[in-house]
Design an enzyme around this catalytic site. Structure first.
Site, short mmCIF file in Angstrom:
data_model
loop_
_atom_site.label_atom_id
_atom_site.label_comp_id
_atom_site.label_asym_id
_atom_site.label_seq_id
_atom_site.Cartn_x
_atom_site.Cartn_y
_atom_site.Cartn_z
N TYR A 109 36.08 36.02 33.17
CA TYR A 109 36.84 37.26 33.37
C TYR A 109 38.17 37.12 32.65
O TYR A 109 38.83 36.08 32.73
CB TYR A 109 37.10 37.51 34.86
CG TYR A 109 38.06 38.65 35.10
CD1 TYR A 109 37.58 39.96 35.24
CD2 TYR A 109 39.43 38.45 35.15
CE1 TYR A 109 38.45 41.01 35.41
CE2 TYR A 109 40.31 39.50 35.32
CZ TYR A 109 39.82 40.78 35.45
OH TYR A 109 40.69 41.84 35.62
N GLU A 197 40.75 45.03 30.32
CA GLU A 197 39.89 44.14 31.11
C GLU A 197 38.62 43.85 30.34
O GLU A 197 37.94 44.77 29.90
CB GLU A 197 39.57 44.82 32.43
CG GLU A 197 38.94 43.91 33.45
CD GLU A 197 38.75 44.63 34.78
OE1 GLU A 197 39.32 44.18 35.78
OE2 GLU A 197 38.04 45.65 34.82
#
Lengths: 387, 289
Positions: A109, A197
């Site tokens: 991530y 993101e």
């Protein structure tokens, strides 16, 4: 402002953030032709809507042949995708992204936001890729590494290396990650992102770092200097009424209740919703006409509120500062004449030129209930909507 | 006493030749504020409705000894104007401008690190010390000199609290809107520290709203450091998740920023909260005893 994954990836590609090869398609035939042209061993077809959780909802398919790409796309376009982020009403798919299937060795991530209390850009990285980062933050915050960036000098290579080592990368992958993270930071700064993101960012079998997914949100206040971003806006993804409101300088958010609200100021507009709920009612909308609204804007605001069939009463709550109460009164009267107000109207006016405003309303012949303060007016509005 | 502005404050208006800048410069002067001039690059040496216009803030401070600046320039130029005021060592810089990019304020705050200047806002109604000085866009007549300090992220909701405390005869020491953006100059904690040290302020009303964690951090500060009675309201209990409610900073994202969490944090810190915005004045009166 939000954009689609395919748009985000095109943008990131310009900032040296590696993304899978791919192209957007609007129909099954087009998708099949694109797939033939791309000529991959494996294809991923991804529904393009502004919402996460697409995989679980059937919005991501992996197939082997161009014919299958065509078929899957035909099935996907027009379907209603319901994910945990779309709400029960879901979103209609009108385009898909066709990408090369990646050979995934590891998933990570990577995210960037502005940390409001530290007043800095924060980069967050975790080995827990492909899952909700909020879940990770709640259950095991130690699995998230954070780097704060001083924007006056920008993101430093040592910070990107620290992220790479935290993710357990080694060899050439470290430098590839440094290029990737710096590229994302540069995009964030240059395009005024509010969120960037990459979930997941992956390490492929042949040692590349690529963005398997990409989500970019932008600061609406900075769109004046990012015209290229403004041009990516997809009107299909936005609430039509909210867009219309924005064009005339009104902040509007549609809700499920039955009491329409017309208020000046964002804080008072939120509080008006709260006080309606406090007295047992349900607000139909958030509406802030702004500090210096004109009679035309007030009329327009009324039209928008009354276009919702659920509305059983309208509550006007104004504390006039710059906004004068007589302007509001004139707006109410003009709206009543123009569109006709069939539902009970409850008005609470306070502040600049309040006497004049009240007089105008009293002499207008309109059926208006008034409240001397917010509490009394809110109670009347709830009663009117429920009767 | 009071905080931030008083009858001795010398105020310049940046963007004084714009319509909003001039209108509010006049309104502030009419209230009794010492508005000593304005700044519009390129219009230095001229005069507008009795206000002398300067080309730069440093020129204006040299000529007028101004220590407060009120900013009305359009959003694309707000960062430059704030930095210019910091450079000229203005003590209190109040930025009314709405719509300033968040990253600009991040940069401003980094630049201000170590400086003696204080920024209030952006996207705020300004600061008023009733009976002494109004440096902002609030309607002056609803205020009454008195004992309560008011801090708020919202404009009109501040007026609401002011009106309620005026009507029950408590009055206000100083009221400041800290602004509705995600990153702001003066936070709740900064403002609470100022009120803690102000002998004229006997109690405080704090008005927060959804988004961010400023209120939660203020609650921590209050628990250990704030000794005066305090009442609070948080706007946005009924706001849906993920939707921006007018203010750029008013958004509940994921699990953070909800009104419920903010109310709970403040209550744990011993703050008297009210769930109805109509009850701010009476809640304060109760805690003042």
């Amino acid at each position: 402002m939000n954009i689609h994954e395919y748009q985000a990836k095109e943008l990131l590609d310009n900032f040296s953030v590696k993304v899978p090869a791919g192209k957007v398609a609007f129909s099954g035939e087009e998708a099949e032709l694109i797939a033939k042209d791309l000529n991959f061993n494996k294809y991923v077809v991804k529904a393009q809507v502004h919402a996460g959780g697409r995989g679980k909802a059937g919005g991501v398919k992996v197939v082997d042949t161009p014919a299958d790409v065509g078929q899957v796309t035909t099935d996907m376009i027009g379907m209603k995708l319901v994910t945990h982020q779309t709400g029960p009403e879901g979103k209609i798919v009108s385009k898909v992204l066709i990408e090369e299937g990646s050979d995934i060795a590891k998933e990570f991530y990577l995210g960037m936001v502005i940390d409001r209390s530290k007043e800095k850009i924060v980069i967050m990285a975790s080995k827990e890729g492909g899952v909700e980062i909020e879940e990770v933050a709640r259950k095991s915050p130690e699995k998230i590494h954070k780097e704060y960036v001083d924007t006056s000098v920008g993101l430093q290579p040592f910070q990107s290396r620290r992220i790479a080592y935290f993710l357990g990368l080694d060899g050439k992958a470290v430098n590839k990650a440094v290029v990737f993270v710096s590229g994302l930071y540069n995009a964030f700064i240059e395009k005024d992102c509010s969120l960037a993101e990459i979930n997941p960012m992956v390490l492929t079998g042949d040692g590349e770092i690529i963005a398997l997914d990409g989500k970019l949100n932008f600061d609406d206040n900075a769109l004046f200097r990012n015209k290229d971003i403004e041009a990516l806006r997809d009107p299909q993804e936005e609430d039509q009424l909210e867009l219309e409101a924005k064009e005339v300088g009104i902040s509007f958010v549609n809700l499920d209740g039955n009491i329409g609200c017309l208020v000046n100021g964002a804080g008072l507009a939120m509080s008006t919703m709260d006080i309606i709920k406090f007295h047992g009612g349900e607000p139909a909308n958030f509406l802030d006409v702004g500090g210096g609204a004109t009679t035309e804007q007030v009329t327009q605001a009324f039209k928008m509120i009354l276009s919702d069939d659920n509305v059983k009463a309208v509550f006007v709550n104004i504390f006039g500062g710059i906004m004068k109460c007589d302007t509001i009164a004139e707006g109410i009267i003009s709206a009543a004449n123009e569109v006709g107000i069939e539902v009970p109207l409850i008005v609470r006016l306070e502040g600049t030129n309040v006497e004049l405003g009240r007089k105008l309303l009293a002499e207008s012949g309109l059926n208006i209930q008034t409240g001397t303060d917010m509490r009394e007016a809110a109670a009347k509005a709830v009663e009117a909507a429920n009767s | 006493m009071s905080i931030l502005v008083n009858k001795d404050s010398k105020v310049i208006v940046q963007g004084i030749t714009g319509s909003a800048g001039l209108f509010h410069a006049q309104q502030c002067r009419d209230y009794g504020t010492q508005v000593v001039g304005g700044v519009t690059p390129g219009k230095g040496g001229s005069e507008v409705d009795g206000f002398t216009v300067y080309n730069s803030v440093s020129e204006a401070t040299k000529e007028t000894s101004a220590n407060v600046s009120l900013i009305f320039v359009p959003a694309p130029f707000a960062m430059d104007s704030i930095l210019e005021a910091v450079d000229a060592e203005i003590e209190t810089i109040i930025c009314i401008t709405e719509g300033v990019p968040t990253l600009d304020i991040v940069r401003v705050k980094e630049f201000m690190n170590g400086s003696q200047s204080r920024l209030v806002g952006p996207n705020c109604p300004g600061v008023i010390t009733p009976g002494e000085a109004k440096v902002g866009i609030m309607p002056g007549y609803i205020h009454k000199p008195g004992k309560v300090g008011i801090i708020s992220r919202s404009g009109t909701l501040t007026y609401e609290a002011v009106w309620q405390t005026t009507n029950i005869d408590i009055g206000q020491s100083t009221c400041l809107g800290i602004g509705g953006d995600p990153v702001i100059g003066t936070t709740f904690i900064d403002a609470l520290e100022l009120f803690q040290n102000d002998p004229d302020t006997e109690a405080v009303i704090m008005i927060g709203e959804i988004g961010g964690s400023d209120e939660e951090e203020a609650a921590e500060y209050i628990k250990d450091n704030f000794k005066k009675p305090i009442a609070a309201f948080i706007a946005g209990s009924t706001a849906p998740k993920g939707k921006r409610m007018g203010h750029a900073g008013a958004i509940v994202s994921g699990s953070s920023g909800s009104a419920e969490d903010k109310f709970a944090a403040l209550e744990r810190a011993g703050v008297a909260t009210c769930k109805s915005p109509a009850a701010m004045g009476e809640t304060l009166k109760e805690v003042m005893g």
